[in-house]
Design a protein around this motif. Structure first.
Motif, PDB file in Angstrom:
ATOM      1  N   ASP A 454       2.592   3.884 -16.789  1.00 31.79           N
ATOM      2  CA  ASP A 454       3.846   3.775 -17.704  1.00 31.79           C
ATOM      3  C   ASP A 454       3.834   2.676 -18.804  1.00 31.79           C
ATOM      4  OD1 ASP A 454       4.542   1.678 -15.950  1.00 31.79           O
ATOM      5  OD2 ASP A 454       6.360   2.666 -15.341  1.00 31.79           O
ATOM      6  N   GLY A 455       2.976   1.682 -18.841  1.00 35.11           N
ATOM      7  CA  GLY A 455       2.925   0.768 -19.670  1.00 35.11           C
ATOM      8  C   GLY A 455       3.346  -0.662 -19.243  1.00 35.11           C
ATOM      9  N   MET A 456       4.018  -0.417 -18.002  1.00 30.67           N
ATOM     10  CA  MET A 456       4.563  -1.840 -17.367  1.00 30.67           C
ATOM     11  C   MET A 456       3.649  -2.497 -16.498  1.00 30.67           C
ATOM     12  SD  MET A 456       7.807  -1.175 -18.463  1.00 30.67           S
ATOM     13  CE  MET A 456       8.948  -1.912 -17.261  1.00 30.67           C
ATOM     14  N   TYR A 457       3.848  -3.669 -16.334  1.00 29.17           N
ATOM     15  CA  TYR A 457       3.388  -4.524 -15.412  1.00 29.17           C
ATOM     16  C   TYR A 457       3.962  -5.172 -14.251  1.00 29.17           C
ATOM     17  CZ  TYR A 457      -0.547  -4.975 -18.831  1.00 29.17           C
ATOM     18  OH  TYR A 457      -1.486  -4.539 -19.843  1.00 29.17           O
ATOM     19  N   THR A 458       3.279  -5.321 -13.066  1.00 24.18           N
ATOM     20  CA  THR A 458       4.162  -6.266 -12.024  1.00 24.18           C
ATOM     21  C   THR A 458       3.248  -7.518 -11.573  1.00 24.18           C
ATOM     22  OG1 THR A 458       3.339  -4.665 -10.380  1.00 24.18           O
ATOM     23  CG2 THR A 458       5.514  -4.269 -10.920  1.00 24.18           C
ATOM     24  N   LEU A 459       3.972  -8.524 -11.151  1.00 18.98           N
ATOM     25  CA  LEU A 459       3.346  -9.718 -10.954  1.00 18.98           C
ATOM     26  C   LEU A 459       3.827 -10.287  -9.579  1.00 18.98           C
ATOM     27  CD1 LEU A 459       2.032 -12.500 -12.983  1.00 18.98           C
ATOM     28  CD2 LEU A 459       3.491 -13.397 -10.995  1.00 18.98           C
ATOM     29  N   TYR A 460       2.662 -10.557  -8.654  1.00 14.59           N
ATOM     30  CA  TYR A 460       3.260 -11.091  -7.426  1.00 14.59           C
ATOM     31  C   TYR A 460       2.794 -12.439  -7.176  1.00 14.59           C
ATOM     32  CZ  TYR A 460       3.150  -5.822  -7.319  1.00 14.59           C
ATOM     33  OH  TYR A 460       3.429  -4.744  -7.475  1.00 14.59           O
ATOM     34  N   ALA A 461       3.574 -13.538  -6.874  1.00 14.62           N
ATOM     35  CA  ALA A 461       3.072 -15.042  -7.113  1.00 14.62           C
ATOM     36  C   ALA A 461       3.437 -15.593  -5.579  1.00 14.62           C
ATOM     37  CB  ALA A 461       3.730 -15.729  -8.252  1.00 14.62           C
ATOM     38  N   HIS A 462       2.956 -17.022  -5.652  1.00  9.48           N
ATOM     39  CA  HIS A 462       3.027 -17.886  -4.522  1.00  9.48           C
ATOM     40  C   HIS A 462       2.303 -17.349  -3.161  1.00  9.48           C
ATOM     41  CE1 HIS A 462       5.291 -20.042  -7.155  1.00  9.48           C
ATOM     42  NE2 HIS A 462       6.633 -19.202  -6.952  1.00  9.48           N
ATOM     43  N   LEU A 463       1.356 -16.361  -3.405  1.00  4.47           N
ATOM     44  CA  LEU A 463       0.716 -15.621  -2.068  1.00  4.47           C
ATOM     45  C   LEU A 463       0.112 -16.604  -1.447  1.00  4.47           C
ATOM     46  CD1 LEU A 463      -0.403 -12.679  -4.367  1.00  4.47           C
ATOM     47  CD2 LEU A 463       1.438 -12.847  -3.080  1.00  4.47           C
ATOM     48  N   HIS A 464      -0.045 -16.380  -0.100  1.00  2.00           N
ATOM     49  CA  HIS A 464      -0.742 -17.295   0.875  1.00  2.00           C
ATOM     50  C   HIS A 464      -2.146 -17.245   0.481  1.00  2.00           C
ATOM     51  CE1 HIS A 464      -0.731 -19.513   4.452  1.00  2.00           C
ATOM     52  NE2 HIS A 464      -1.511 -18.960   4.945  1.00  2.00           N
ATOM     53  N   GLN A 465      -2.803 -18.429   1.069  1.00  2.00           N
ATOM     54  CA  GLN A 465      -4.330 -18.829   0.673  1.00  2.00           C
ATOM     55  C   GLN A 465      -5.209 -17.781   1.591  1.00  2.00           C
ATOM     56  OE1 GLN A 465      -2.627 -21.227   2.387  1.00  2.00           O
ATOM     57  NE2 GLN A 465      -3.761 -21.912   3.888  1.00  2.00           N
ATOM     58  N   ASP A 466      -6.236 -17.240   0.772  1.00  2.00           N
ATOM     59  CA  ASP A 466      -7.213 -16.576   1.533  1.00  2.00           C
ATOM     60  C   ASP A 466      -6.464 -14.950   1.945  1.00  2.00           C
ATOM     61  OD1 ASP A 466      -9.142 -18.369   1.308  1.00  2.00           O
ATOM     62  OD2 ASP A 466      -8.516 -19.423   2.904  1.00  2.00           O
ATOM     63  N   SER A 467      -5.510 -14.751   1.497  1.00  2.00           N
ATOM     64  CA  SER A 467      -4.904 -13.313   1.809  1.00  2.00           C
ATOM     65  C   SER A 467      -4.680 -12.276   0.839  1.00  2.00           C
ATOM     66  CB  SER A 467      -3.280 -13.699   2.226  1.00  2.00           C
ATOM     67  OG  SER A 467      -2.611 -13.687   1.139  1.00  2.00           O
ATOM     68  N   ILE A 468      -5.334 -12.533  -0.282  1.00  2.00           N
ATOM     69  CA  ILE A 468      -5.449 -11.551  -1.181  1.00  2.00           C
ATOM     70  C   ILE A 468      -6.722 -10.617  -0.881  1.00  2.00           C
ATOM     71  CG2 ILE A 468      -5.998 -11.219  -3.683  1.00  2.00           C
ATOM     72  CD1 ILE A 468      -4.464 -13.492  -4.536  1.00  2.00           C
ATOM     73  N   LYS A 469      -6.316  -9.291  -1.063  1.00  2.00           N
ATOM     74  CA  LYS A 469      -7.301  -8.369  -0.601  1.00  2.00           C
ATOM     75  C   LYS A 469      -7.539  -7.489  -1.830  1.00  2.00           C
ATOM     76  CE  LYS A 469      -4.826  -7.722   3.837  1.00  2.00           C
ATOM     77  NZ  LYS A 469      -5.854  -8.662   4.631  1.00  2.00           N
ATOM     78  N   VAL A 470      -7.510  -7.717  -2.642  1.00  2.00           N
ATOM     79  CA  VAL A 470      -7.716  -6.853  -3.994  1.00  2.00           C
ATOM     80  C   VAL A 470      -8.458  -7.851  -5.101  1.00  2.00           C
ATOM     81  CG1 VAL A 470      -6.170  -5.134  -3.710  1.00  2.00           C
ATOM     82  CG2 VAL A 470      -5.554  -7.010  -5.211  1.00  2.00           C
ATOM     83  N   LYS A 471      -9.165  -7.317  -6.203  1.00  2.15           N
ATOM     84  CA  LYS A 471      -9.869  -7.853  -7.285  1.00  2.15           C
ATOM     85  C   LYS A 471      -9.654  -7.280  -8.449  1.00  2.15           C
ATOM     86  CE  LYS A 471     -14.497  -5.627  -6.492  1.00  2.15           C
ATOM     87  NZ  LYS A 471     -13.849  -4.837  -5.400  1.00  2.15           N
ATOM     88  N   VAL A 472     -10.004  -7.905  -9.577  1.00  3.99           N
ATOM     89  CA  VAL A 472      -9.667  -7.338 -10.790  1.00  3.99           C
ATOM     90  C   VAL A 472     -10.250  -6.046 -10.948  1.00  3.99           C
ATOM     91  CG1 VAL A 472     -10.019  -7.582 -13.128  1.00  3.99           C
ATOM     92  CG2 VAL A 472      -9.274  -9.686 -12.125  1.00  3.99           C
ATOM     93  N   ASN A 473      -9.538  -5.075 -11.696  1.00  2.84           N
ATOM     94  CA  ASN A 473     -10.280  -3.761 -11.928  1.00  2.84           C
ATOM     95  C   ASN A 473     -10.100  -2.536 -10.856  1.00  2.84           C
ATOM     96  OD1 ASN A 473     -10.727  -3.832 -14.615  1.00  2.84           O
ATOM     97  ND2 ASN A 473     -12.630  -5.041 -14.320  1.00  2.84           N
ATOM     98  N   ASP A 474      -9.616  -3.319  -9.578  1.00  3.80           N
ATOM     99  CA  ASP A 474      -9.434  -2.462  -8.377  1.00  3.80           C
ATOM    100  C   ASP A 474      -8.129  -1.343  -8.749  1.00  3.80           C
ATOM    101  OD1 ASP A 474     -11.288  -3.257  -6.814  1.00  3.80           O
ATOM    102  OD2 ASP A 474     -10.167  -4.410  -5.288  1.00  3.80           O
ATOM    103  N   SER A 475      -8.428  -0.222  -8.378  1.00  6.86           N
ATOM    104  CA  SER A 475      -7.189   0.811  -8.329  1.00  6.86           C
ATOM    105  C   SER A 475      -6.511   0.874  -7.038  1.00  6.86           C
ATOM    106  CB  SER A 475      -7.865   2.214  -8.799  1.00  6.86           C
ATOM    107  OG  SER A 475      -6.931   3.202  -8.575  1.00  6.86           O
ATOM    108  N   VAL A 476      -5.259   0.462  -7.310  1.00  6.05           N
ATOM    109  CA  VAL A 476      -4.284   0.343  -5.992  1.00  6.05           C
ATOM    110  C   VAL A 476      -3.319   1.376  -5.989  1.00  6.05           C
ATOM    111  CG1 VAL A 476      -4.687  -2.357  -5.743  1.00  6.05           C
ATOM    112  CG2 VAL A 476      -2.845  -1.410  -7.371  1.00  6.05           C
ATOM    113  N   GLN A 477      -2.659   1.763  -4.594  1.00  6.18           N
ATOM    114  CA  GLN A 477      -2.136   2.726  -4.543  1.00  6.18           C
ATOM    115  C   GLN A 477      -0.621   2.172  -4.183  1.00  6.18           C
ATOM    116  OE1 GLN A 477      -5.051   5.015  -2.313  1.00  6.18           O
ATOM    117  NE2 GLN A 477      -3.470   6.289  -2.399  1.00  6.18           N
ATOM    118  N   GLN A 478       0.529   2.751  -4.422  1.00  2.00           N
ATOM    119  CA  GLN A 478       1.873   2.454  -4.201  1.00  2.00           C
ATOM    120  C   GLN A 478       1.929   2.283  -2.573  1.00  2.00           C
ATOM    121  OE1 GLN A 478       5.257   5.082  -4.551  1.00  2.00           O
ATOM    122  NE2 GLN A 478       5.991   3.641  -5.769  1.00  2.00           N
ATOM    123  N   GLY A 479       2.365   0.983  -2.102  1.00  2.00           N
ATOM    124  CA  GLY A 479       2.473   0.764  -0.578  1.00  2.00           C
ATOM    125  C   GLY A 479       1.213   0.058  -0.185  1.00  2.00           C
TER     126      GLY A 479
END
Length: 692
Positions: A454-479
């Protein structure tokens, strides 16, 4: 100081995972988005730059600490953008003058796809640094004495991309091609003894003693025309098989031979443009797009797609085509979303918002290799609201808090963070530690940014080290689980900093989009349904307002069918207290804020759709989305779907349902509204039975 050394360092710092140039402010300019009615020759860069300056230069303020450096950064970006846009519109104007209208949005979106405005230097510096090349495609020379718009340059000129703008523009043009089946004419003896030759088919052409039947007419791209004229076998990695297909079709149809011709007249052929990008190697030569070629790079052990050998390209041609197709699909999706003139209200965010609370459940499930936490969210508390707050580090009042802070009663690295909505990951920072360097990640610590359809962006910050499970250009699903709550960057304790942005830089209050009390709202109305209701209901207004209309004998209504009398509570919800005199007719001819009315429209539409889904579910009826949409349109206009289930049990999904029931529902026979309502009922039932 903004120089090439800084640019190189920044590229090394973030690698090739660049922030996508997804939301060019270009698309929000009403003068440009109405480009079909816009004379490209009238393009005014100074006005255009004034409208787009904020987006082009917002990274300057993030990357530099003092005003002189920020100013130099902005000057460099504006100068490079001026070269690009001035040159682009000068060339577009030439085509337009010849009756060839090329959609500027398509060219711009392709040229800037996944490039930061401050990383893409239109002088060619960016690509020279990344590829080691020395050519400068954008000289800034606008004298136009060296450019023949019709000239077919040789293959090497285009293969080296000596001018990417001209390459993309040329790729939008096609030439009509004809495939004929040929055979010998029949000799006929006339009554007077003379002989003539004729072709058997009534539509056949007798030309130079040969009969020709037209089998197929199509377009060829400029590259195919160059190949045919020069004898080149492969151009941009494309092997043209148009003539071979013609020969095969003629043979299989029983013709003795074939004739394949290509006209010289140029036409705009958008289909050939996308074919060029998918079949050709244009994207392959862009180092910043290497992450789309991960599958191939992993197999070959290469770091960038530009390092692939010809034999490797041949071996992995299917995977490479898949990568190109994904890029083209994303560009088309972005054009579809950002090409709209009116993007003021997000119909999927009003009332029945489809954005989920970003905190996941403790329990997780796995689907197709992805982890989901869609159950009841882990208990949390909002510790800081959007806007004004007391800064937890300085202790002073600060009005610049760009999101909300959500704190769980758990340690860092325990609570799941989920994608609030389907989208594409556009940025990931993952080199910070919880309770470590507060300046890491620009203060955000580890964070993820997601772009939504819909043209919007969401941002999620202060995340724990080594816990990020996605990378740039990944398609993610709600939930989907994307990380764990932590305390990296400028943080005093374990929490999630959550932002919602209307573009890549403009922050808005997330609580207008997500709710802790309603953490998993149902999906909202489809864009097809919204367009249908808008078309059927109409709605008068100009600019930022709608006019309340009061037809004789009708209830005062505003926008797309919003009746004042039956939506008092919704108006109150959005800060409009309606007072009545003569059953709300006192509002006739007055104007109301468009954004407010559209949000009420969104609420009503979503409420009606969800109530219909619940009714169908209670009766064990499993309908398609378009059938739910058709029923929603009926309920929105009529107020109920009474009688539908009985009619459906008799006629099912057939045209009989329409002729025996739907076409006659709430058509107000004998009134001035009858014909309009009958037309509406016919459209609704046609969608229910046959789909959009």
């Amino acid at each position: 100081m903004f120089n090439n050394k800084h640019l190189t360092n920044r590229l090394l710092k973030i690698g090739i995972a660049l922030i996508p140039f997804f939301l060019i402010v270009f698309f929000l300019s009403p003068r440009i988005t109405n480009a079909a009615n816009f004379k490209y020759a009238d393009f005014d860069f100074d006005k255009f730059a004034e409208e787009n300056l904020g987006y082009w230069t917002f990274l300057c303020s993030e990357d530099y600490d003092n005003q002189p450096e920020i100013d130099k950064c902005k000057e460099k970006i504006i100068a490079s953008q001026k070269v690009f846009y001035t040159r682009l519109y000068k060339l577009l104007a030439k085509y337009q003058a010849r009756g060839l209208f090329i959609d500027d949005k398509i060219i711009i979106m392709t040229a800037f796809f996944e490039l930061d405005p401050d990383l893409f230097a239109d002088s060619g510096d960016y690509y020279k640094q990344m590829t080691g090349g020395s050519s400068n495609p954008y000289t800034g020379d606008e004298s136009d004495t060296d450019y023949d718009i019709d000239k077919d340059y040789d293959a090497s000129y285009w293969e080296n991309e000596s001018d990417s703008i001209k390459l993309l523009l040329k790729s939008m043009l096609g030439y009509r091609s004809q495939c004929y089946g040929t055979y010998a004419p029949t000799t006929i003896t006339n009554e007077d003894g003379t002989k003539t030759t004729e072709c058997v088919g009534s539509m056949a052409i007798l030309e130079n003693g040969v009969c020709k039947d037209l089998i197929k007419q199509d377009y060829v791209g400029f590259w195919e025309k160059v190949m045919a004229n020069s004898g080149v076998l492969s151009f941009f990695g494309i092997k043209s098989d148009a003539e071979t297909k013609c020969q095969s079709e003629a043979s299989s149809s029983g013709y003795a031979g074939y004739q394949y011709t290509v006209n010289n007249a140029q036409e705009v052929a958008e289909s050939k443009y996308w074919e060029f990008l998918i079949k050709g190697n244009y994207f392959d030569k862009k180092p910043h797009l290497s992450n789309y070629y991960t599958k191939v790079l992993d197999e070959t052990g290469k770091k960038k797609n530009t390092e692939l050998t010809e034999s490797e390209k041949e071996q992995y041609s299917d995977e490479i085509t898949e990568a190109r197709t994904k890029i083209v699909t994303m560009i088309k999706d972005l054009l579809k979303n950002y090409g709209q003139e009116d993007n003021i209200v997000n119909y999927t965010s009003g009332g029945g918002s489809s954005y989920w609370w970003p905190i996941g459940s403790e329990e997780t499930t796995e689907e197709n290799g992805k982890l989901f936490a869609t159950g009841t969210p882990f208990p949390t508390t909002i510790t800081s609201m959007f806007g004004l707050r007391i800064d937890p580090i300085t202790g002073t009042a600060n009005s610049g808090h760009s999101g909300i802070d959500i704190a769980p009663s758990a340690d860092a690295g325990v609570v799941n963070v989920i994608a609030s909505k389907d989208g594409i990951v556009t940025k990931v920072i993952n080199n910070c530690v919880s309770f470590g360097d507060k300046s890491c990640g620009g203060g955000y610590g580890n964070y993820i940014m997601i772009s939504h359809s819909d043209g919007m962006y969401t941002l999620y910050a202060h995340l724990h080290q080594d816990s990020i499970k996605v990378k740039v250009n990944d398609s993610v699903q709600q939930g989907q689980v994307i990380a764990k709550v932590g305390s990296s960057g400028r943080s005093t304790g374990t929490h999630l900093h959550f932002e919602v942005r209307t573009d890549a830089s403009t922050r808005v209050d997330p609580l207008n989009y997500v709710s802790q009390d309603n953490p998993r709202p149902s999906p909202s109305a489809s864009s097809n349904l919204v367009e249908l209701i808008e078309q059927l209901e109409g709605g008068g207004g100009t600019g930022d307002t709608y006019t309340v209309y009061c037809n004789s004998g009708d209830i005062p209504t505003v926008g797309h069918g919003i009746t004042l009398k039956y939506n008092v509570d919704l108006f109150q919800k959005y800060g409009v207290t309606l007072s009545t005199n003569n059953d709300y007719y006192n509002y006739c001819g007055t104007t109301m804020n468009k954004t407010v009315v559209d949000q009420i429209f969104a609420d009503r539409l979503n409420q009606d759709r969800e109530s219909i889904k619940a009714l169908c579910s209670s009766r064990g009826l499993n309908l398609t989305d378009y059938q739910i949409d058709a029923l929603t349109s009926l309920k929105y206009n009529r107020g109920s779907i009474n009688g539908f289930f009985e009619a459906y049990s008799s006629y099912g999904t057939s045209d009989s349902l329409c002729t025996n029931w739907w076409h006659e529902v709430a058509v107000m026979p004998g009134t001035q509204y009858e014909q309009g309502l009958r037309n509406r009922r016919q459209k609704e039932c046609k969608i229910f039975v046959h789909g959009y």
